[in-house]
Design a protein around this motif. Sequence first.
Motif, short mmCIF file in Angstrom:
data_model
loop_
_atom_site.label_atom_id
_atom_site.label_comp_id
_atom_site.label_asym_id
_atom_site.label_seq_id
_atom_site.Cartn_x
_atom_site.Cartn_y
_atom_site.Cartn_z
N ARG A 233 1.00 -1.77 -0.34
CA ARG A 233 -0.10 -0.28 -0.15
C ARG A 233 1.21 1.07 0.00
O ARG A 233 1.93 1.40 1.07
CB ARG A 233 -1.01 0.30 1.67
CG ARG A 233 -2.28 -1.40 0.85
CD ARG A 233 -2.69 -1.25 2.88
NE ARG A 233 -3.41 -1.89 2.43
CZ ARG A 233 -4.45 -2.30 1.84
NH1 ARG A 233 -4.95 -1.60 0.94
NH2 ARG A 233 -5.36 -3.72 2.11
N PRO A 234 0.34 2.14 -0.70
CA PRO A 234 1.46 4.15 -0.61
C PRO A 234 1.77 4.04 0.57
O PRO A 234 2.88 4.24 1.09
CB PRO A 234 0.01 4.32 -0.79
CG PRO A 234 -0.72 3.93 -2.26
CD PRO A 234 -0.89 2.42 -1.54
N SER A 235 0.96 3.85 1.67
CA SER A 235 1.57 4.15 2.93
C SER A 235 2.57 2.86 3.75
O SER A 235 3.78 3.71 4.28
CB SER A 235 0.28 4.70 3.75
OG SER A 235 -0.56 2.62 3.88
N ASP A 236 2.72 1.92 3.45
CA ASP A 236 3.62 1.48 3.64
C ASP A 236 5.23 1.59 3.16
O ASP A 236 6.01 1.61 3.36
CB ASP A 236 2.72 -0.21 3.47
CG ASP A 236 2.04 -0.66 4.12
OD1 ASP A 236 1.70 0.28 5.76
OD2 ASP A 236 1.15 -1.19 4.05
N VAL A 237 4.51 1.42 2.13
CA VAL A 237 5.62 1.68 0.99
C VAL A 237 7.03 3.16 1.20
O VAL A 237 7.51 2.51 1.10
CB VAL A 237 5.65 1.90 -0.61
CG1 VAL A 237 6.97 2.45 -1.47
CG2 VAL A 237 4.78 0.29 -1.12
N GLN A 238 5.54 4.15 1.57
CA GLN A 238 6.83 5.88 2.38
C GLN A 238 6.97 5.26 2.77
O GLN A 238 8.36 5.88 3.78
CB GLN A 238 5.70 6.05 2.47
CG GLN A 238 5.43 7.96 1.02
CD GLN A 238 3.82 8.11 1.02
OE1 GLN A 238 2.85 7.95 1.61
NE2 GLN A 238 4.33 9.55 0.41
N CYS A 239 6.79 4.44 4.10
CA CYS A 239 7.79 4.48 5.12
C CYS A 239 9.05 3.52 4.90
O CYS A 239 9.87 3.13 5.60
CB CYS A 239 6.20 3.43 6.30
SG CYS A 239 5.56 4.52 6.59
N ASN A 240 8.99 2.54 4.51
CA ASN A 240 9.94 1.23 3.41
C ASN A 240 11.30 2.33 3.63
O ASN A 240 11.36 2.83 2.57
CB ASN A 240 9.26 0.44 2.11
CG ASN A 240 10.54 -0.53 2.34
OD1 ASN A 240 11.39 -0.44 2.40
ND2 ASN A 240 10.36 -1.55 1.82
N GLU A 241 12.01 1.42 4.61
CA GLU A 241 13.46 2.37 4.98
C GLU A 241 14.15 2.08 3.67
O GLU A 241 15.09 3.14 2.66
CB GLU A 241 14.20 2.13 5.78
CG GLU A 241 13.63 2.60 7.57
CD GLU A 241 14.90 1.88 8.37
OE1 GLU A 241 15.42 1.31 8.56
OE2 GLU A 241 13.61 1.60 9.54
N ARG A 242 13.95 0.48 2.99
CA ARG A 242 15.52 0.64 1.54
C ARG A 242 14.72 1.63 0.55
O ARG A 242 15.55 2.52 -0.40
CB ARG A 242 15.10 -0.66 0.77
CG ARG A 242 16.02 -1.66 2.64
CD ARG A 242 15.05 -2.71 2.09
NE ARG A 242 16.00 -3.85 0.87
CZ ARG A 242 14.95 -4.42 0.14
NH1 ARG A 242 14.41 -5.36 0.59
NH2 ARG A 242 15.15 -4.54 -0.84
N VAL A 243 13.32 2.12 0.58
CA VAL A 243 12.39 2.28 -0.45
C VAL A 243 13.21 4.18 -0.74
O VAL A 243 13.48 4.91 -1.10
CB VAL A 243 11.23 2.60 -1.56
CG1 VAL A 243 10.56 3.36 -1.53
CG2 VAL A 243 10.55 1.22 -1.04
N GLN A 244 12.99 4.20 0.45
CA GLN A 244 13.63 6.29 0.98
C GLN A 244 14.96 5.94 0.76
O GLN A 244 15.71 7.20 -0.07
CB GLN A 244 13.13 6.28 2.63
CG GLN A 244 11.60 6.63 2.75
CD GLN A 244 11.69 6.48 4.41
OE1 GLN A 244 12.41 6.74 4.98
NE2 GLN A 244 10.18 7.09 4.29
N ALA A 245 15.67 4.99 1.37
CA ALA A 245 17.15 4.98 0.81
C ALA A 245 16.79 5.40 -0.88
O ALA A 245 18.77 5.95 -1.34
CB ALA A 245 17.82 4.23 0.92
#
Lengths: 251, 303
Positions: A233-245
């Motif tokens: 879900r968008p909210s989960d992906v946004q919180c994902n650390e690897r994605v953020q990095a």
Amino acid sequence: MLLEARDIEKSYVGSRVLKSVSVALKPGSITALIGPNGAGKTTLFDIISGFVQADSGMVRYSGEEITRKPAFLRARRGIVKTFQIPHEFGGLSVLDNLLVASSDQIGERFPVGLWSRRAAREQERVNTETAYGILEFLGLLASREVKAETLSAGEKKLLELARALMLAPRLLMLDEPLAGVPVSVGEQILEHLVDIGAQGKTLLIVEHNLEAVMRVADWVYVLVDGELLASGRPSDVQCNERVQAAYLGKA
Amino acid sequence: MTYVYTVIAFGLIYTMLALGLNLQMGFTGIINFGYVAFVAIGAYTSALLTVDLHWPLLAGWAAGAALAALASYPLGLLTIRLGGDYFAVVTLGFSELALLVVLNERQLTHGAIGITGIHRPFAALGPHLSAPLALLTIAALTAFTAYLIWQIGHSPLGRLLRAIQANESAAQALGKNTVGYKVLVLVVGSAIAGLAGALYAHWVQYISPDQFSPDVTFNTFIALILGGVGSLLGPVIGAFVLIFFLQGSIVLQDYVHIFSANQQSALRFMIIGLALVLLIVFRPEGIMGRMKSRRSRRSADVS
């Protein structure tokens, strides 16, 4: 699942663009495919629409394998894509751009279409009504007689969308629908996409503008260097650390 | 009088050729530099069948058109997927190949000697009647071809062809079998070229390979560009302007003696070349042009 792409591999002269990528689209969902430039988003998108052939892996659509089906046959089955850079038929009027798109026209058959003119005209009338409806929905009705090449960049994006809708697609695939349009038009397009999703169509959106995508999508795939980094879900992906990095931090 | 008939007959035959090429290039954007090959196939098929095998004339014409169409089908299937420029080069090669076959398959084609004694339509009625009647027949078939092309131009099929020309991948994304339509256009255009070739053979009554050099292709291109690529009336105007000029300058040769015959024929093509350059610079849409596009360009300038 309406569409499933499994273990897709693709290489271009030595560089692996897609490394065993799998995605699935739920019927009626709005799915976004995001990732930095060169991540392989467009390649995956084209493999699903049939404009590019995968080296290996398979694509299933509504229970049928379509891995080797040419693009135009996929379009007839309801997988319709739009282009990132608008591909309008410049010399044709806006209305004709939509009418061309109508499927299975009697008047396009040769030579039958030349003598069954009454049937062709009747079909044309019905198609014109459909086109008017779509043009009105997207706010293009006033420019229906204008040549498509004279439209603004934003209007051309809308025309892309309108033409795709003429085919009543089950799976509408949009390649960066917000790229190159003013913010106000982008907002309009986003609203339209939500409306289209609400009509029960399945949408797959490749998009750069993250904030916008997060607002409309119910599911997000993050592609980085040809690999699926995350999905959810968008909210989960946004919180994902690897994605953020990998992506959000840099963006 | 016979000379006038011949000028008109050539004008009509070039009109027909330009109509077929317009379907390919003007409507669909297929550049076919081997167009003359299909003219030759039509001419030779009809000449050989009617002279050597004594087929009736109409059957010979139909066979000429059919065989030209049939020959273009595998060529289209194999090569139409190539990009536009590559396809143009392949077709040019194909027309040279066809010419070589005609030259060397002497058993079948009579080689460089050519075929003599091809009948004109209505030849039995004597030369005074047969010429005008043959001319009328050619005119009727040209008019029918023009009507067919006009119908295609105003149908959803014509709209689709213009869309394919404007953007082929967009048409594919909308579920259109663009390769199939391009092959179709190639086949129909070739049938028209084949019929025109057959009519030509039966008008001049003698054909040989040197009448089917690439000049025919390029003259057709010139006629089409003069008249206006993609316009519906353009091919008619362009073909007659070209033929009047070509034939008129031949007649002039008898009265003007400043240049030698060789110089004059070179001069003819220099004038045509100059006229083409001027036309492309000052009126790229051709003599007839596309009325609509001019109007919309003007309105675009205003806004």
